[in-house]
Motif scaffolding. Structure first.
Motif, PDB file in Angstrom:
ATOM      1  N   GLN A   1      -0.383   6.328   3.684  1.00 29.37           N
ATOM      2  CA  GLN A   1      -1.245   7.502   3.881  1.00 29.37           C
ATOM      3  C   GLN A   1      -0.870   8.107   5.236  1.00 29.37           C
ATOM      4  OE1 GLN A   1      -3.655   8.078   1.475  1.00 29.37           O
ATOM      5  NE2 GLN A   1      -2.803   6.319   0.432  1.00 29.37           N
TER       6      GLN A   1
ATOM      7  N   GLY B   1      -7.648  -0.769  -3.227  1.00 39.20           N
ATOM      8  CA  GLY B   1      -7.521   0.101  -2.046  1.00 39.20           C
ATOM      9  C   GLY B   1      -6.091   0.287  -1.594  1.00 39.20           C
ATOM     10  N   ARG B   2      -5.141   0.029  -2.496  1.00 44.70           N
ATOM     11  CA  ARG B   2      -3.728   0.192  -2.129  1.00 44.70           C
ATOM     12  C   ARG B   2      -3.211   1.581  -2.470  1.00 44.70           C
ATOM     13  NH1 ARG B   2      -0.310  -2.429  -4.905  1.00 44.70           N
ATOM     14  NH2 ARG B   2      -1.573  -3.378  -6.543  1.00 44.70           N
ATOM     15  N   TYR B   3      -4.008   2.356  -3.143  1.00 43.18           N
ATOM     16  CA  TYR B   3      -3.600   3.710  -3.523  1.00 43.18           C
ATOM     17  C   TYR B   3      -4.824   4.603  -3.589  1.00 43.18           C
ATOM     18  CZ  TYR B   3      -1.900   7.563  -6.414  1.00 43.18           C
ATOM     19  OH  TYR B   3      -1.594   8.815  -6.898  1.00 43.18           O
ATOM     20  N   SER B   4      -4.730   5.767  -2.943  1.00 44.62           N
ATOM     21  CA  SER B   4      -5.830   6.736  -3.003  1.00 44.62           C
ATOM     22  C   SER B   4      -5.550   7.726  -4.121  1.00 44.62           C
ATOM     23  CB  SER B   4      -5.939   7.502  -1.683  1.00 44.62           C
ATOM     24  OG  SER B   4      -6.322   6.627  -0.664  1.00 44.62           O
TER      25      SER B   4
ATOM     26  N   ALA C   1      -4.197  -0.841  -8.379  1.00 40.72           N
ATOM     27  CA  ALA C   1      -3.907  -0.407  -7.005  1.00 40.72           C
ATOM     28  C   ALA C   1      -5.085   0.363  -6.407  1.00 40.72           C
ATOM     29  CB  ALA C   1      -2.641   0.449  -6.991  1.00 40.72           C
TER      30      ALA C   1
ATOM     31  N   THR D   1      -5.642   3.327   3.671  1.00 41.36           N
ATOM     32  CA  THR D   1      -6.771   4.225   3.419  1.00 41.36           C
ATOM     33  C   THR D   1      -8.083   3.594   3.879  1.00 41.36           C
ATOM     34  OG1 THR D   1      -7.962   5.426   1.719  1.00 41.36           O
ATOM     35  CG2 THR D   1      -6.997   3.341   1.043  1.00 41.36           C
TER      36      THR D   1
ATOM     37  N   THR E   1       0.828  -1.197   0.000  1.00 42.60           N
ATOM     38  CA  THR E   1       0.000   0.000   0.000  1.00 42.60           C
ATOM     39  C   THR E   1       0.863   1.248   0.000  1.00 42.60           C
ATOM     40  OG1 THR E   1      -1.675  -1.202   1.244  1.00 42.60           O
ATOM     41  CG2 THR E   1      -1.828   1.191   1.289  1.00 42.60           C
ATOM     42  N   PHE E   2       0.473   2.214  -0.829  1.00 42.21           N
ATOM     43  CA  PHE E   2       1.174   3.494  -0.761  1.00 42.21           C
ATOM     44  C   PHE E   2       0.770   4.147   0.547  1.00 42.21           C
ATOM     45  CE2 PHE E   2       1.800   8.009  -1.550  1.00 42.21           C
ATOM     46  CZ  PHE E   2       3.072   7.999  -2.103  1.00 42.21           C
TER      47      PHE E   2
END
Lengths: 142, 74
Positions: A141, B42-45, B38, B4, A138-139
């Protein structure tokens, strides 16, 4: 895998191979004598040059092997790139500060040059690993 | 760092929208297919602008694409 992720992998592999080769050559040349007496400058410059050359060759080879692969760089690529560079830059600061303090304390040039090279290497490794994790997981946050 | 809390319905909306592929959606909004994957997972907003673009391509309002949990329901 995006083009930018492939570049992160290339940077990781090439940096590790170059530094491992440098360390192996220096240790083998020492042959029992103190490390500061080992001629290191030529080896260091050659391994840095070879790493740059290998990265260019690897990226070119990727384009030849899969010419249709997208080279698009989007907002996520840029954010991940900035995160990796930000994390990696910490080691550049550590290397510069260490070298400055070592120069002030009168350390041998061998150690000053090598602490800078080591920190460049760690910066490249940490930055690349951060990018790869951000691509794979995951990027973050905040 | 924390994951997120934003969820999305992009996958189901793609299928409802003529079984649009991830590659097609990516091309329409100008990102890589990996970025669409992604976002779906849900791995990137995405940025607000990218979120609006996705909603426009899927021809639905933004809040049908992205959801944020209501604290009263938690």
């Amino acid at each position: 895998m995006t083009h930018q992720e492939k570049r992160a992998w290339i940077m990781l592999v090439v940096s590790m191979a170059a530094y491992a080769a440098y360390a192996a050559i220096i240790v083998s040349r020492a042959d029992g004598q103190p490390l500061p007496r080992v001629p290191y400058a030529t080896v260091l410059l050659w391994t840095v040059g070879a790493a740059i050359g290998a990265s260019i060759v690897a990226e070119t080879a990727l384009g030849v092997v899969n010419p249709r692969a997208s080279r698009l760089k989007d907002a996520r690529d840029r954010q991940i790139g900035q995160l990796g560079d930000y994390v990696g830059s910490s080691f550049v600061v550590i290397g510069a500060t260490s070298a400055m303090l070592m120069a002030m304390a009168g350390w041998d040039r061998f150690w000053i040059a090598n602490v800078i090279y080591l920190c460049f290497f760690l910066s490249a490794i940490l930055g690349s690993i951060t990018k790869i994790i951000a691509y794979r997981k995951t990027f973050p946050q905040w | 760092m924390k994951p997120t809390r934003v969820t999305n319905s992009i996958r189901s909306l793609r299928f409802a929208h003529g079984e649009m592929t991830q590659a097609e959606l990516a091309e329409r909004i100008g990102v890589t297919r990996q970025t669409v994957i992604a976002i779906e997972q849900g791995r990137y907003s995405p940025s607000l602008e990218m979120a609006f673009l996705i909603a426009r391509v899927l021809k639905v309002p933004l809040d049908e694409v992205f959801h944020y949990p209501d604290p009263r329901e938690e």
